[in-house]
Design an enzyme around this catalytic site. Structure first.
Site, mmCIF file in Angstrom:
data_model
loop_
_atom_site.group_PDB
_atom_site.id
_atom_site.type_symbol
_atom_site.label_atom_id
_atom_site.label_comp_id
_atom_site.label_asym_id
_atom_site.label_seq_id
_atom_site.Cartn_x
_atom_site.Cartn_y
_atom_site.Cartn_z
ATOM 1 N N ARG A 261 -7.396 -9.406 16.921
ATOM 2 C CA ARG A 261 -7.078 -10.491 17.857
ATOM 3 C C ARG A 261 -5.717 -11.041 17.463
ATOM 4 O O ARG A 261 -5.612 -11.839 16.531
ATOM 5 C CB ARG A 261 -8.145 -11.585 17.761
ATOM 6 C CG ARG A 261 -8.158 -12.564 18.935
ATOM 7 C CD ARG A 261 -8.966 -13.813 18.589
ATOM 8 N NE ARG A 261 -8.188 -14.686 17.714
ATOM 9 C CZ ARG A 261 -8.723 -15.518 16.822
ATOM 10 N NH1 ARG A 261 -10.020 -15.571 16.663
ATOM 11 N NH2 ARG A 261 -7.941 -16.285 16.074
ATOM 12 N N HIS B 143 -7.888 -17.740 19.248
ATOM 13 C CA HIS B 143 -9.209 -17.483 19.824
ATOM 14 C C HIS B 143 -9.179 -17.803 21.313
ATOM 15 O O HIS B 143 -9.619 -17.017 22.150
ATOM 16 C CB HIS B 143 -10.267 -18.335 19.128
ATOM 17 C CG HIS B 143 -11.580 -18.300 19.815
ATOM 18 N ND1 HIS B 143 -12.340 -17.155 19.892
ATOM 19 C CD2 HIS B 143 -12.261 -19.251 20.497
ATOM 20 C CE1 HIS B 143 -13.436 -17.408 20.578
ATOM 21 N NE2 HIS B 143 -13.407 -18.672 20.971
ATOM 22 N N TYR C 130 -6.058 -21.091 9.653
ATOM 23 C CA TYR C 130 -7.022 -20.289 8.890
ATOM 24 C C TYR C 130 -6.631 -18.853 8.592
ATOM 25 O O TYR C 130 -7.375 -18.139 7.934
ATOM 26 C CB TYR C 130 -8.378 -20.310 9.601
ATOM 27 C CG TYR C 130 -8.346 -19.868 11.065
ATOM 28 C CD1 TYR C 130 -8.278 -18.517 11.396
ATOM 29 C CD2 TYR C 130 -8.357 -20.796 12.099
ATOM 30 C CE1 TYR C 130 -8.257 -18.108 12.731
ATOM 31 C CE2 TYR C 130 -8.338 -20.399 13.434
ATOM 32 C CZ TYR C 130 -8.285 -19.057 13.742
ATOM 33 O OH TYR C 130 -8.251 -18.656 15.051
HETATM 34 C C1 LIG Z 1 -24.589 -19.095 20.821
HETATM 35 C C2 LIG Z 1 -23.160 -19.479 20.637
HETATM 36 N N1 LIG Z 1 -22.756 -20.031 19.466
HETATM 37 C C3 LIG Z 1 -21.476 -20.416 19.271
HETATM 38 C C4 LIG Z 1 -20.539 -20.272 20.261
HETATM 39 C C5 LIG Z 1 -19.096 -20.745 20.049
HETATM 40 N N2 LIG Z 1 -18.183 -19.603 19.994
HETATM 41 C C6 LIG Z 1 -17.499 -19.175 21.075
HETATM 42 S S1 LIG Z 1 -16.626 -17.793 20.755
HETATM 43 C C7 LIG Z 1 -17.128 -17.762 19.151
HETATM 44 C C8 LIG Z 1 -16.662 -16.664 18.243
HETATM 45 C C9 LIG Z 1 -17.067 -15.316 18.767
HETATM 46 O O1 LIG Z 1 -16.532 -14.318 17.934
HETATM 47 P P1 LIG Z 1 -16.690 -12.784 18.306
HETATM 48 O O2 LIG Z 1 -18.126 -12.489 18.629
HETATM 49 O O3 LIG Z 1 -16.080 -11.999 17.208
HETATM 50 O O4 LIG Z 1 -15.892 -12.583 19.655
HETATM 51 P P2 LIG Z 1 -14.321 -12.843 19.854
HETATM 52 O O5 LIG Z 1 -14.166 -14.280 20.225
HETATM 53 O O6 LIG Z 1 -13.630 -12.482 18.581
HETATM 54 O O7 LIG Z 1 -13.936 -11.934 20.987
HETATM 55 C C10 LIG Z 1 -17.970 -18.826 18.869
HETATM 56 C C11 LIG Z 1 -18.562 -19.118 17.545
HETATM 57 C C12 LIG Z 1 -20.989 -19.688 21.490
HETATM 58 N N3 LIG Z 1 -20.142 -19.510 22.529
HETATM 59 N N4 LIG Z 1 -22.277 -19.307 21.644
#
Ligand SMILES: Cc1ncc(C[n+]2csc(CCOP(=O)(O)OP(=O)(O)O)c2C)c(N)n1
Ligand SMILES: Cc1ncc(C[n+]2csc(CCOP(=O)(O)OP(=O)(O)O)c2C)c(N)n1
Ligand SMILES: [Mg+2]
Ligand SMILES: [Mg+2]
Lengths: 376, 333, 376, 333
Positions: free
Chosen positions: C271, C275, C284
């Protein structure tokens, strides 16, 4: 839409069982003690006397199981989840624990409870329906039975993390079944344990059935393999071999104490009885399967061995039987004499600190009960 | 006394709790280096280390289940759920474990777990970032539920919640994280947990709300005053237990009550407030309790949220109804 | 209590990255097309023209990403989750799909959406906050973005089961991130898919970060290894190699169509942006890490290759750029012109059939809005 | 017409639905060879095959999440949750996915999912086997909630629920599975979903309940009649939406209402009923609506459940309160 079976039904007999193939074994079904290269050393100290003690444990917990089943039939217990067939898995692992280790189990680990020092009398109240827990977890180093499948795997992980933070070399152990491995919590526990290198042992009793569902419905491949994919070292063991179970559990505990993090043990065993006294296995499994597993009876092989060693004499057998009967009697007496709880206890322990809504309801209910007194 | 935002007050409250008791742990997603998506835990990991301020894997059930084990071991975990809409994966651990462990073990095992949740709308968030799930938890025996509306309460109640031997759902209205006020950090005041607070005295009707809507209610009271209507405004603060004495005292005086919250109306907290107030004040009521709430719909896209969320006008519409004046909430037939 | 770090912070640079080691790669970072023994055949048909088309896709979606980020900065969008750096993973996999396949994605798969036929204009409304979904899933074979992490892995599994029941040879594909693998739902999806041999492809974009959390916090070992433990065949691929990604995805889809059941693909990527537009990665992660990954840019290597082949001429570049600009403009125009939704639409689609409580609230709210009209 | 137990009627209803529509699927834990722990699906797998009647892995979130995907594909899954206490692991999929998918997709994707749940106490079960979780779902927009009390409604409403294009939580009171009655399987009657039913007419007070307590309410009405008190008994049947017209019509006539349910009182369905009835009948009410419910405690061990669950005496105590007679529920002060 075709109707081909979505998943095979039969759970497999010991001979054909893939899970059993390659599983660690020290005591063969014919009672021969082999020297297992990797884990044998873990139980080198288990001599005839020690083995006789394990045999005594197994006979006693099987007796507890029979007595409790009878008590349920007689209406003294509301329900009972038998462990018949899983004595070696529970005794072998629980006797590997130290008193300062902590066990988080499901509802079926009455054998583990016995080893932790839970008295037979304390096993009764929950299944009789007079209380939600028969003992103080801290007094025996074992949580009260968990009904929500797999929830305790996370509790054990958190507790283990606490041990790590406290600088203790004790470990936590989570007991759960083959069906439990499908719940998200079981996988999340592996993730958390691996990430924090928590000193926890995941002890999965693959008894081949989750009520009416064969383990083949829960997993396309071995359960031990499941854990490895999370970075958690794992091993499959003949769950009906008390020595092998003790050996792999000791090895896992040693890893935990040494800061090596979590381990996963798949104890391949078999639920010889019904899921609970409310279940009827004839609706979903072949008698032949049960018969085949009877030949793997965990107590038989220990007896064969001890007899061949000439240490399980008739006197000794009698002693063990007497012990088992005495335990069963104590249990029955405690169960039958048990008074019903006081209605007002409904409001106790809902909160640790005062809560005004509970207080109001308690007061009103007391007044309500009094109104009947007055009526008399 | 020092001026703090509500976010700052929460951060200070956590720091104070971590300092006061070595058993206090803070855990959650992105709370370490990032300091949480709302920076409530900013700097805490640097100050207390990664064991007392733990970034956890991305699994809410795992967070709560692990917290249960830590509490079992004598720790006092403070769990952050990143947003209201992400607490549901942990629902089973909260409802079946956190809430029941103390009663299950006949008091042997305590669950001093605080679950911090940024809640509510008003900030133009994406889907699942604006829920108000308080009713689910206020209906669950074994849990305490707190909702803060200002920096001082945020600072005090967070420490009360962490010090409490029962599990506490601690709701923080996102839209007030930047609200600034003087905060007395002396901790001399008596613990406020379990009590509501009369923020403005009035005589014509009582307006009860909590969290993010408290400021809206105060503004509504100002507007009503301009029209000669005197509203008493109560900040509920504790959603379980409910401070019935404070509510009954006020409503018996005013005879009319309007209840406002962001969550959907049906079986929401407002239903309990209306029912409980009616039980206690039936002979004092001039009109049925009036509810001004979010509609019975999933939280809408952000461009629509201002129509869904009770605002000053809808609260006044509710006051009109309570006063028996023309209102869109006039009694059903 | 000691303060040793519970889990390593840094997520690792490409050279040191264990996930990349052994990952399938066809197009090297220097733009050389190698013949990969196992999967090379899957993309034998991808000639210069086809590769130019993939290049065009990647340039366009990166342009969409840039434009959307600008629109957010200008206040036209409430939020935007950039895919910068993940173009090859999304284009390579999405272009392997058939129109009757179905994709269930998270919020970040705007590149996948583009390939499925979602118009740039349709990408805007959700992030502008005017509706919960910008398109009809059935019209493009792609569900609307899923915000609840990992929830869509189960939806894809269920949909795939439906395909199997319908006797279709189409497949479902679930897109999710490295962080998502920790959620219980992701593991349960693997269990269900393995048990029913559902024709589903689990496509995990390991972009090394879950907001501020490095993948090392989510897993002690490789994510691809995770799936194998569930009996789901899996492979790790260089996620910045559009050809390799297409190759392994085609292989997984072929398995699904042939009744071979589920597959898991770990696309190792990065990435490169925040985010979301609301995030600040400098809090971070090390700039050095980002720099190292820049050298792995998924578009660079394709351009190097196509230039070396002499097919990516200046004219061609200009065409692609023009295409990208035109798409970006269409998107911007659609976004800026977009009207706010009608307040009364609040009550639409909550239920498919009439619901008296909703009807009452709709009526009252209409009266409420009218009261202001009257006031005028 | 033929005599059936409620369990038998549910089995017949499922068979009818599976026969009528090839898109209908039944899925859950132990529902195949075993026929479910309560045998509600007995014989269905043999008759319709393991694809239309699927044993699932032991994971409730997986069951509901997979059902969402199947519904996405045009199927109509009927999911069995083995016991009330085991629905919480699926809470996220139900609340964030099942309930919101139709609105999220602006109507493009329908979620005709029926979630069957054996609920409530009264059968001496173990922990987590006697919950009454209806309030959680009645508070959740996008879901419909039905609770049946007898074989005929079980047969009719189950088919209505499966035929409905919205997701339906279908609650089956375990303690009534063996209740026997004549069932008309003609399906000639108009669909009953969304409507309450007056089971007994009366003039002094209205007694509203649903599910397992309906029979208790009827017995209470008999007992009250002996004392010269005429109770009107209403079986709510639909908990979302609520049939306010039926309730208001009755309460405006009787002027008094007693609401009974097994779930804890605070923020329970009774709160909504009391609040909603007060809003609609304020000027007709002689007394505040009275709630007779389970206490605000985790469901107790089975030897205590008879004290926790509203029974005939506690309902009559509530009636006394509603009639302004001496009662343990006399108004608070
Ligand atoms: C059940 C849930 N917990 C927490 C979140 C908050 N949240 C949104 S994106 C994210 C990180 C996701 O990381 P990843 O699965 O690696 O996907 P990326 O964003 O890197 O594409 C979090 C913790 C959420 N959307 N849903
Ligand atoms: C969350 C949850 N879902 C369902 C149940 C119902 N249930 C009780 S035991 C059981 C089977 C458990 O099988 P397994 O994990 O193999 O343990 P075993 O009973 O064989 O010891 C089920 C489905 C439950 N207790 N909890
Ligand atoms: Mg089992
Ligand atoms: Mg990621």
């Amino acid at each position: 839409m075709s109707n081909t079976v979505a998943a095979p039904r039969a759970s497999g007999t010991p001979d054909s069982d893939p899970a059993l193939r390659g599983a660690v074994r020290i005591l063969t079904p014919s009672g021969e003690r082999t020297d297992e290269p990797e884990y044998g050393c873990q139980v080198a100290d288990v001599d005839d006397e020690a083995l006789l003690a394990l045999h005594d444990d197994m006979v006693v917990v099987r007796r507890i199981d029979t007595e409790a089943t009878n008590l349920q039939r007689q209406g003294e217990l509301a329900l009972w989840p038998p462990l018949l067939g899983q004595e070696a898995a529970q005794i072998g692992s629980a006797r590997a624990l130290r008193s300062d280790d902590f066990a988080f189990t499901s509802y079926r680990e009455n054998g583990v409870a016995y080893c932790r020092g839970v008295t037979p009398a304390q096993l009764m109240p929950v299944w009789r329906g007079v209380t939600a827990s028969g003992w103080d977890p801290y007094s025996v180093g074992m949580a009260t039975p968990q009904v929500i499948i797999a929830a305790q795997t996370l509790h054990a992980t958190g507790y283990a993390l606490g041990l790590q933070y406290d600088g203790s070399d004790a470990a936590a152990i989570a007991y759960f079944g083959d069906g439990a491995t499908s719940e998200g919590d079981a996988s999340e526990a592996l993730v958390f344990a691996a990430t924090y290198k928590a000193p926890v042992v995941f002890f999965c009793q693959n008894n081949h059935w989750a009520i009416s569902e064969p383990v083949t419905l829960q997993s396309g491949s071995s359960l031990a393999g499941r854990a490895a994919g999370f970075g958690v070292p794992s091993v499959a063991v003949d769950g009906n071999d008390v020595l092998a179970v003790m050996a792999v559990t000791r090895a896992a505990l040693a890893r935990a104490r040494a800061g090596g993090g979590p381990s996963f043990i798949e104890a391949v065993t078999y639920r010889m009885g019904p899921h609970t006294t409310a279940d009827d296995p004839t609706r979903y499994r072949e008698p032949a399967e049960l018969e085949a597993w009877r030949r793997m009876d965990p107590i038989d092989r220990v007896e064969k061995h001890l007899v061949s060693r000439g240490v399980l004499t008739d006197e000794r057998r009698a002693e063990t039987q007497a012990h088992a009967d005495q335990v069963a009697k104590a249990m029955r007496d405690a169960c039958i004499g048990m008074p019903d709880p006081d209605p007002m206890s409904l409001f106790e322990h809902v909160y640790a600190e005062p809560h005004s809504d509970i207080d109001r309801q308690r007061t009103r209910f007391a007044a309500y009960l009094d109104s009947f007194e007055d009526a008399r | 006394m020092s001026a703090m935002t509500m976010g700052g007050a929460l951060n200070a409250g956590l720091r104070a709790a971590l300092t006061a008791d070595p058993k206090v742990l803070v855990m959650g997603e992105d709370i370490g280096a990032l300091g949480g998506v709302y920076r409530i835990t900013d700097g805490l990991q640097r100050e207390f280390g990664p064991r007392r301020v733990m970034d956890t894997p991305l699994a809410e059930s795992g967070i709560l289940g692990t917290a249960v084990g830590l509490a079992y071991r004598g720790y006092r975990p403070v769990c952050e759920i990143q947003f209201d809409g992400f607490i549901y994966p942990a629902f089973d651990q909260i409802v079946s474990q956190v809430a029941r462990m103390h009663s299950r073990t006949n008091g042997a095992v305590k669950m001093p777990i605080t679950i911090r949740v940024p809640v509510g709308g008003g900030i133009g968030s994406a889907e699942h970032h604006s829920d108000s799930p308080e009713a689910y938890f206020a209906h669950t025996p074994g849990l305490r539920v707190v909702s803060v509306s200002n920096p001082q309460d945020a600072y005090d109640l967070l420490q009360d919640a962490i010090a409490c031997d029962d599990p506490v759902l601690f709701f923080e209205p996102k839209r007030r994280y930047h609200m600034k006020a003087e905060v007395d950090t002396a901790r001399s005041r008596p613990a406020a947990m379990g009590t509501a607070r009369v923020l403005r005295e009035g005589t014509d009707a009582t307006l009860v709300t909590f969290g993010g809507l408290v400021q809206v209610a105060l503004a509504a009271a100002d507007a009503a005053a301009d029209e000669g209507v005197s509203l008493e405004v109560i900040d509920l603060r504790s959603l379980s237990p409910i401070d019935w004495v404070a509510l009954a005292t006020s409503v018996r005086r005013t005879g009319r009550v309007v209840i406002a919250h962001e969550a959907p109306e049906s079986v929401g907290l407002g239903a309990e407030l209306a029912a409980g107030i009616t039980e206690r004040c039936f002979y004092f009521l001039e009109h049925a309790p009036v509810r001004v709430t979010g509609f019975d719909i999933p939280f809408p896209p952000s461009k629509l949220e201002r129509h869904h969320l009770p605002d000053l006008d809808r609260m006044l519409d509710g006051v009109d109804a309570a006063l028996g004046r023309p209102s869109s909430l006039a009694e059903e037939d």
